[in-house]
Motif scaffolding. Structure first.
Motif, mmCIF file in Angstrom:
data_model
loop_
_atom_site.group_PDB
_atom_site.id
_atom_site.type_symbol
_atom_site.label_atom_id
_atom_site.label_comp_id
_atom_site.label_asym_id
_atom_site.label_seq_id
_atom_site.Cartn_x
_atom_site.Cartn_y
_atom_site.Cartn_z
ATOM 1 N N VAL A 52 0.824 -1.030 -0.040
ATOM 2 C CA VAL A 52 0.044 0.207 0.029
ATOM 3 C C VAL A 52 0.846 1.193 -0.276
ATOM 4 O O VAL A 52 0.489 2.177 -0.676
ATOM 5 C CB VAL A 52 -0.835 -0.095 1.097
ATOM 6 N N VAL A 53 1.916 1.308 0.937
ATOM 7 C CA VAL A 53 3.021 2.316 0.997
ATOM 8 C C VAL A 53 3.510 2.723 -0.541
ATOM 9 O O VAL A 53 3.442 3.702 -1.028
ATOM 10 C CB VAL A 53 3.897 2.001 1.949
ATOM 11 N N ILE A 54 3.924 1.539 -1.174
ATOM 12 C CA ILE A 54 4.500 1.559 -2.465
ATOM 13 C C ILE A 54 3.732 2.353 -3.583
ATOM 14 O O ILE A 54 3.717 3.254 -4.323
ATOM 15 C CB ILE A 54 5.050 0.137 -2.990
ATOM 16 N N VAL A 55 2.230 1.884 -3.330
ATOM 17 C CA VAL A 55 1.358 2.285 -4.524
ATOM 18 C C VAL A 55 0.904 3.813 -3.930
ATOM 19 O O VAL A 55 0.913 4.569 -4.941
ATOM 20 C CB VAL A 55 -0.034 1.470 -4.425
ATOM 21 N N ALA A 56 0.890 4.101 -2.713
ATOM 22 C CA ALA A 56 0.548 5.593 -2.444
ATOM 23 C C ALA A 56 1.584 6.250 -3.085
ATOM 24 O O ALA A 56 1.310 7.688 -3.278
ATOM 25 C CB ALA A 56 0.559 5.555 -0.778
ATOM 26 N N ASN A 57 2.774 5.963 -2.787
ATOM 27 C CA ASN A 57 4.015 6.578 -3.259
ATOM 28 C C ASN A 57 4.044 6.904 -4.679
ATOM 29 O O ASN A 57 4.269 8.033 -5.303
ATOM 30 C CB ASN A 57 5.413 5.975 -2.884
ATOM 31 N N VAL A 58 3.662 5.828 -5.593
ATOM 32 C CA VAL A 58 3.589 5.987 -7.020
ATOM 33 C C VAL A 58 2.497 6.961 -7.483
ATOM 34 O O VAL A 58 2.556 7.611 -8.143
ATOM 35 C CB VAL A 58 3.354 4.629 -7.745
ATOM 36 N N ILE A 59 1.255 6.888 -6.707
ATOM 37 C CA ILE A 59 0.201 7.838 -6.965
ATOM 38 C C ILE A 59 0.635 9.172 -6.896
ATOM 39 O O ILE A 59 0.195 10.029 -7.561
ATOM 40 C CB ILE A 59 -1.038 7.216 -6.069
ATOM 41 N N GLY A 60 1.273 9.208 -5.597
ATOM 42 C CA GLY A 60 1.738 10.746 -5.284
ATOM 43 C C GLY A 60 2.760 11.377 -6.237
ATOM 44 O O GLY A 60 2.526 12.368 -6.635
ATOM 45 N N GLN A 61 3.681 10.469 -6.809
ATOM 46 C CA GLN A 61 4.590 10.876 -7.797
ATOM 47 C C GLN A 61 4.023 11.247 -9.336
ATOM 48 O O GLN A 61 4.002 12.109 -9.821
ATOM 49 C CB GLN A 61 5.535 9.870 -8.254
ATOM 50 N N GLN A 62 2.627 10.317 -9.381
ATOM 51 C CA GLN A 62 2.018 10.929 -10.551
ATOM 52 C C GLN A 62 0.981 11.845 -10.471
ATOM 53 O O GLN A 62 0.643 12.669 -11.712
ATOM 54 C CB GLN A 62 0.944 9.369 -10.870
ATOM 55 N N ALA A 63 0.833 12.341 -9.182
ATOM 56 C CA ALA A 63 -0.207 13.378 -9.267
ATOM 57 C C ALA A 63 0.600 14.544 -9.335
ATOM 58 O O ALA A 63 -0.003 15.762 -9.665
ATOM 59 C CB ALA A 63 -0.789 13.401 -7.724
ATOM 60 N N ARG A 64 1.999 14.406 -9.108
ATOM 61 C CA ARG A 64 2.712 15.770 -9.459
ATOM 62 C C ARG A 64 3.141 15.961 -10.629
ATOM 63 O O ARG A 64 3.657 17.026 -11.256
ATOM 64 C CB ARG A 64 3.989 15.741 -8.383
ATOM 65 N N HIS A 65 2.668 15.059 -11.738
ATOM 66 C CA HIS A 65 2.919 15.303 -12.940
ATOM 67 C C HIS A 65 1.683 15.652 -13.875
ATOM 68 O O HIS A 65 0.641 14.833 -13.596
ATOM 69 C CB HIS A 65 3.582 13.865 -13.602
ATOM 70 N N GLY A 66 1.813 16.259 -14.800
ATOM 71 C CA GLY A 66 0.624 16.509 -15.600
ATOM 72 C C GLY A 66 0.283 15.640 -16.751
ATOM 73 O O GLY A 66 1.070 14.728 -16.921
ATOM 74 N N ALA A 67 -0.617 16.035 -17.386
ATOM 75 C CA ALA A 67 -1.134 14.876 -18.733
ATOM 76 C C ALA A 67 0.192 15.035 -19.492
ATOM 77 O O ALA A 67 0.289 14.129 -20.298
ATOM 78 C CB ALA A 67 -2.368 15.513 -19.279
ATOM 79 N N ASP A 68 0.862 16.101 -19.739
ATOM 80 C CA ASP A 68 1.965 16.103 -20.460
ATOM 81 C C ASP A 68 3.287 15.475 -20.127
ATOM 82 O O ASP A 68 4.177 15.432 -20.970
ATOM 83 C CB ASP A 68 2.389 17.707 -21.201
ATOM 84 N N GLY A 69 3.090 14.950 -18.728
ATOM 85 C CA GLY A 69 4.185 14.314 -18.212
ATOM 86 C C GLY A 69 5.056 15.203 -17.399
ATOM 87 O O GLY A 69 6.109 14.655 -17.048
ATOM 88 N N GLU A 70 5.088 16.243 -17.621
ATOM 89 C CA GLU A 70 5.919 17.558 -17.030
ATOM 90 C C GLU A 70 5.612 17.509 -15.481
ATOM 91 O O GLU A 70 4.527 17.263 -14.917
ATOM 92 C CB GLU A 70 5.938 18.430 -17.599
ATOM 93 N N TYR A 71 6.818 17.674 -14.795
ATOM 94 C CA TYR A 71 6.700 17.707 -13.396
ATOM 95 C C TYR A 71 5.926 19.197 -12.793
ATOM 96 O O TYR A 71 6.620 20.046 -13.410
ATOM 97 C CB TYR A 71 7.860 17.692 -12.809
ATOM 98 N N HIS A 72 4.944 18.999 -11.913
ATOM 99 C CA HIS A 72 4.383 20.641 -11.705
ATOM 100 C C HIS A 72 4.439 20.442 -10.040
ATOM 101 O O HIS A 72 3.574 20.012 -9.535
ATOM 102 C CB HIS A 72 3.188 20.670 -12.087
ATOM 103 N N PRO A 73 5.821 20.903 -9.499
ATOM 104 C CA PRO A 73 5.772 21.127 -7.914
ATOM 105 C C PRO A 73 4.422 21.953 -7.355
ATOM 106 O O PRO A 73 4.503 21.760 -6.194
ATOM 107 C CB PRO A 73 6.976 21.748 -7.863
ATOM 108 N N GLU A 74 3.817 22.735 -8.017
ATOM 109 C CA GLU A 74 2.741 23.468 -7.366
ATOM 110 C C GLU A 74 1.674 22.412 -6.926
ATOM 111 O O GLU A 74 0.975 23.060 -6.025
ATOM 112 C CB GLU A 74 2.415 24.616 -8.099
ATOM 113 N N TRP A 75 1.688 21.574 -7.471
ATOM 114 C CA TRP A 75 0.437 20.603 -7.101
ATOM 115 C C TRP A 75 0.598 20.137 -5.678
ATOM 116 O O TRP A 75 0.421 19.540 -4.922
ATOM 117 C CB TRP A 75 0.644 19.321 -8.065
#
Length: 75
Positions: free
Chosen positions: A52-75
């Motif tokens: 669960v922790v691994i999945v949560a970390n992956v989801i957290g990483q994906q949430a910081r990336h936009g649809a274009d795959g670029e990193y958006h730290p303001e999220w």
């Protein structure tokens, strides 16, 4: 005769004690089985939490990336 009666009484006491030892042995075996089951559950739960922790970390990483795959730290 008295000696024979004492011997029979001793034999009866030994039988009772052996029965008690047998019951204690069975109880010990049952408790050991329960402990092993609890330890197996603990290992299983820990593995699930780790997943669960691994999945949560992956989801957290994906949430910081936009649809274009670029990193958006303001999220």
């Amino acid at each position: 005769m008295e000696r024979l009666a004492g011997s029979k009484a001793l034999a009866a006491e030994v039988r009772i004690l052996l029965q008690e030892v047998g019951k204690l042995r069975d109880e010990k075996r049952a408790l050991q089985f329960e402990v092993s089951e609890l330890l197996a559950m603990k290992v299983s739960i820990k593995a699930t939490i780790d997943q669960v922790v691994i999945v949560a970390n992956v989801i957290g990483q994906q949430a910081r990336h936009g649809a274009d795959g670029e990193y958006h730290p303001e999220w």
